[in-house]
Write a protein that holds these residues in place. Structure first.
Motif, short mmCIF file in Angstrom:
data_model
loop_
_atom_site.label_atom_id
_atom_site.label_comp_id
_atom_site.label_asym_id
_atom_site.label_seq_id
_atom_site.Cartn_x
_atom_site.Cartn_y
_atom_site.Cartn_z
N PRO A 95 60.32 4.88 61.75
CA PRO A 95 58.96 4.35 61.91
C PRO A 95 57.98 5.41 62.40
O PRO A 95 56.85 5.47 61.97
CB PRO A 95 59.15 3.24 62.96
CG PRO A 95 60.59 2.88 62.88
CD PRO A 95 61.30 4.15 62.55
N ASN A 96 58.44 6.23 63.35
CA ASN A 96 57.69 7.40 63.79
C ASN A 96 58.65 8.30 64.56
O ASN A 96 59.72 7.85 64.99
CB ASN A 96 56.45 7.02 64.62
CG ASN A 96 56.79 6.36 65.94
OD1 ASN A 96 57.51 6.94 66.77
ND2 ASN A 96 56.28 5.16 66.15
N CYS A 118 55.95 14.25 57.19
CA CYS A 118 55.52 13.49 56.01
C CYS A 118 54.98 12.11 56.33
O CYS A 118 54.34 11.48 55.49
CB CYS A 118 56.68 13.35 55.02
SG CYS A 118 57.23 14.91 54.31
N GLY A 119 55.25 11.58 57.53
CA GLY A 119 54.93 10.21 57.84
C GLY A 119 56.04 9.28 57.41
O GLY A 119 57.06 9.71 56.86
N ASN A 120 55.86 8.00 57.67
CA ASN A 120 56.82 6.99 57.24
C ASN A 120 56.69 6.82 55.72
O ASN A 120 55.64 6.42 55.23
CB ASN A 120 56.53 5.67 57.96
CG ASN A 120 57.54 4.58 57.64
OD1 ASN A 120 58.25 4.64 56.64
ND2 ASN A 120 57.59 3.57 58.49
N LEU A 121 57.75 7.11 54.99
CA LEU A 121 57.71 7.06 53.52
C LEU A 121 58.26 5.74 52.96
O LEU A 121 58.57 5.65 51.78
CB LEU A 121 58.52 8.23 52.93
CG LEU A 121 58.06 9.63 53.33
CD1 LEU A 121 58.95 10.68 52.66
CD2 LEU A 121 56.60 9.86 52.96
N GLY A 129 53.97 11.16 67.37
CA GLY A 129 54.72 12.38 67.09
C GLY A 129 54.58 12.87 65.66
O GLY A 129 55.35 13.72 65.22
N ILE A 130 53.59 12.34 64.93
CA ILE A 130 53.38 12.73 63.53
C ILE A 130 52.43 13.92 63.47
O ILE A 130 51.29 13.83 63.93
CB ILE A 130 52.83 11.55 62.71
CG1 ILE A 130 53.85 10.42 62.65
CG2 ILE A 130 52.45 12.00 61.30
CD1 ILE A 130 53.35 9.17 61.95
N LEU A 166 50.28 5.63 59.71
CA LEU A 166 51.67 6.06 59.90
C LEU A 166 52.35 6.44 58.59
O LEU A 166 53.39 7.10 58.62
CB LEU A 166 52.48 4.94 60.56
CG LEU A 166 52.03 4.47 61.95
CD1 LEU A 166 52.83 3.23 62.35
CD2 LEU A 166 52.23 5.58 62.97
N PHE A 167 51.80 6.04 57.45
CA PHE A 167 52.54 6.09 56.20
C PHE A 167 52.11 7.24 55.29
O PHE A 167 50.93 7.53 55.13
CB PHE A 167 52.38 4.77 55.44
CG PHE A 167 53.04 3.61 56.12
CD1 PHE A 167 54.34 3.26 55.80
CD2 PHE A 167 52.37 2.87 57.07
CE1 PHE A 167 54.96 2.19 56.42
CE2 PHE A 167 52.97 1.81 57.72
CZ PHE A 167 54.27 1.46 57.39
#
Length: 441
Positions: A358-359, A384-387, A146-147, A266-267
């Motif tokens: 996480p997402n 933004c993703g996982n920050l 879902g990013i 993911l980040f």
């Protein structure tokens, strides 16, 4: 089936009906029931997210919490789920109830959050570009997690520049000069230089020499750790004004070729900052008052994610995405429930949930399981993703901005919940400081 872990059929009819009903909820009402020994993930019957949702549905329907913790080393089959249900009492007898986490203090310190900011990396990359960089099929991050995009730093940016920008914006929002600060509390899961991030911020912001500088750990739980430390300093009379800052730059550590895309992709990069004041010294009724914090460590999930440095500069990453997803949903739902019980604030009266993300798909699943609208979770990870430690901070800043648009006396509570490797976990709440807390109901 002769495995002694599986009870006789006469004793499992009700459990089997429950499990099959939950399976059809995820696979479709017309789906045929697979054999007990069929691994649903390997057979492609369910993907990892649907498996997590299936387990959470079984837990909710059966009343068995942490069902998935006993399945980490077993196949993703209906038979194993039935066996886990049968053995649930013995398997979870040592797990503490959600409301028994250790608390920072029995009486919350009167600390008020009066200014906030969040700063993402200045380069916003479509997730498909990140897919390609990590050698994944285009569209994987968007469809599976879902990013939609990720925030990455520019060449001139790093943890310090992001943190300093966020800090300056938060100080302006709080009408607080850097010279007024008594402490800077910083956290980062990617900054490993010396001096520490708090010390570098101390110099960059030109604060007084007798302003303390402290760094706290916890990775994605770092913001809550920092807020709890700041609250304790204010409650003990050791400070009147404290700056709490997070900053993370994953794009220079979790790089293609160093880690797999299923993890590194993911980040994103970002920072957040918050100004806390003593309630007795606050010159207005604006802001949010910090409640209590609840903390703990669910060690049964410790092996779900491990990152270790190698002598050649590489990274060894152990990442059980399916087990970690299951743990994240289960534990964060328990944290939010514990916060609700401890605070006496019903979830229906909460205006925003600033949580670890996480997402986005896991956030949507958490909202579904907890029974609240997903719109109450600021969509940080989607864009933004996982920050890391800054995810909860960015979500809290967005929740505070939304609250600031409401009339005084009508602003709603905010719940906090986050996780860190280990599996560390924590939660807390914030209450509007602009009038009677009950006037918002």
């Amino acid at each position: 089936m002769n495995d002694s872990r599986f009870p006789p059929a006469s004793k499992t009819d009700s459990r089997r009906s429950l499990v099959e009903a939950c399976f059809r909820r995820e696979a479709g009402s017309a789906a045929s029931i697979p054999g007990d020994n069929v691994d649903l993930l390997e057979a492609g019957i369910l993907d990892s997210m649907a498996w997590v949702s299936f387990l959470r549905a079984v837990e909710t329907a059966s009343g068995v919490s942490d069902l998935g913790s006993g399945l980490n080393e077993r196949s993703a089959s209906l038979g194993e789920v039935l066996a886990a249900l049968q053995n649930a009492a013995s398997e979870i007898s040592g797990v503490e109830d959600a409301g028994s986490e250790q608390k920072v203090s029995a009486s919350p310190a009167q600390a008020v959050l009066t200014g906030s900011s969040a700063v993402p990396g200045s380069r916003l990359l479509p997730s498909e570009e990140v897919d390609r960089a990590f050698g994944m099929p285009a569209g994987k991050l968007r469809s599976r997690a879902g990013i939609e995009s990720l925030a990455y730093v520019a060449q001139s940016e790093n943890e310090l520049t992001l943190a300093a920008t966020a800090a300056q914006e938060a100080l302006r929002a709080a009408s607080c000069g850097a010279q007024e600060l008594n402490w800077i509390v910083a956290t980062s899961e990617t900054h490993h230089d010396y001096p520490s991030l708090s010390a570098q911020l101390h110099s960059r912001l030109l604060v007084r020499e007798n302003c303390g500088a402290l760094d706290v750990g916890g990775a994605c739980l770092g913001l809550l750790n920092g807020l709890a430390v700041a609250q304790s300093l204010i409650g003990a009379g050791q400070a009147q004004k404290i700056l709490v800052v997070t900053a993370d730059v994953h794009s220079r550590t979790l790089t293609p070729g160093r880690v797999a895309g299923e993890f590194g992709g993911l980040f994103g990069d970002g920072a957040s900052a918050f100004v806390l004041r003593s309630a007795s010294g606050s010159d207005s009724r604006e802001g949010y008052r910090l409640g209590e914090f609840l903390f703990g460590c669910a060690g049964q999930y410790a092996a779900a994610i491990q990152v270790n440095g190698e002598k050649n500069g590489g990274l060894t990453v152990l990442f059980d995405g399916e087990a970690l997803s299951r743990a994240a949903i289960t534990r964060m739902e328990k944290i939010l429930t514990a916060v609700e019980l401890r605070s006496g604030i019903p979830r229906s009266s909460v205006g925003g949930f600033a949580t670890h993300q996480p997402n986005p798909r896991l956030v949507a699943l958490l909202a579904k399981q907890y029974g609240v609208s997903p719109d109450a979770f600021p969509p940080v990870a989607r864009t933004c993703g996982n920050l890391g430690s800054s995810t909860c901070g960015a979500a809290l800043h967005q929740a505070l901005r939304s609250a600031s648009k409401q009339p005084r006396g009508h602003r709603r509570h905010i719940f906090l919940a986050s996780l860190g490797p280990g599996l560390l976990f924590g939660g807390g709440w914030l209450t509007p400081h602009d009038g009677d807390a009950h006037s918002i109901f």
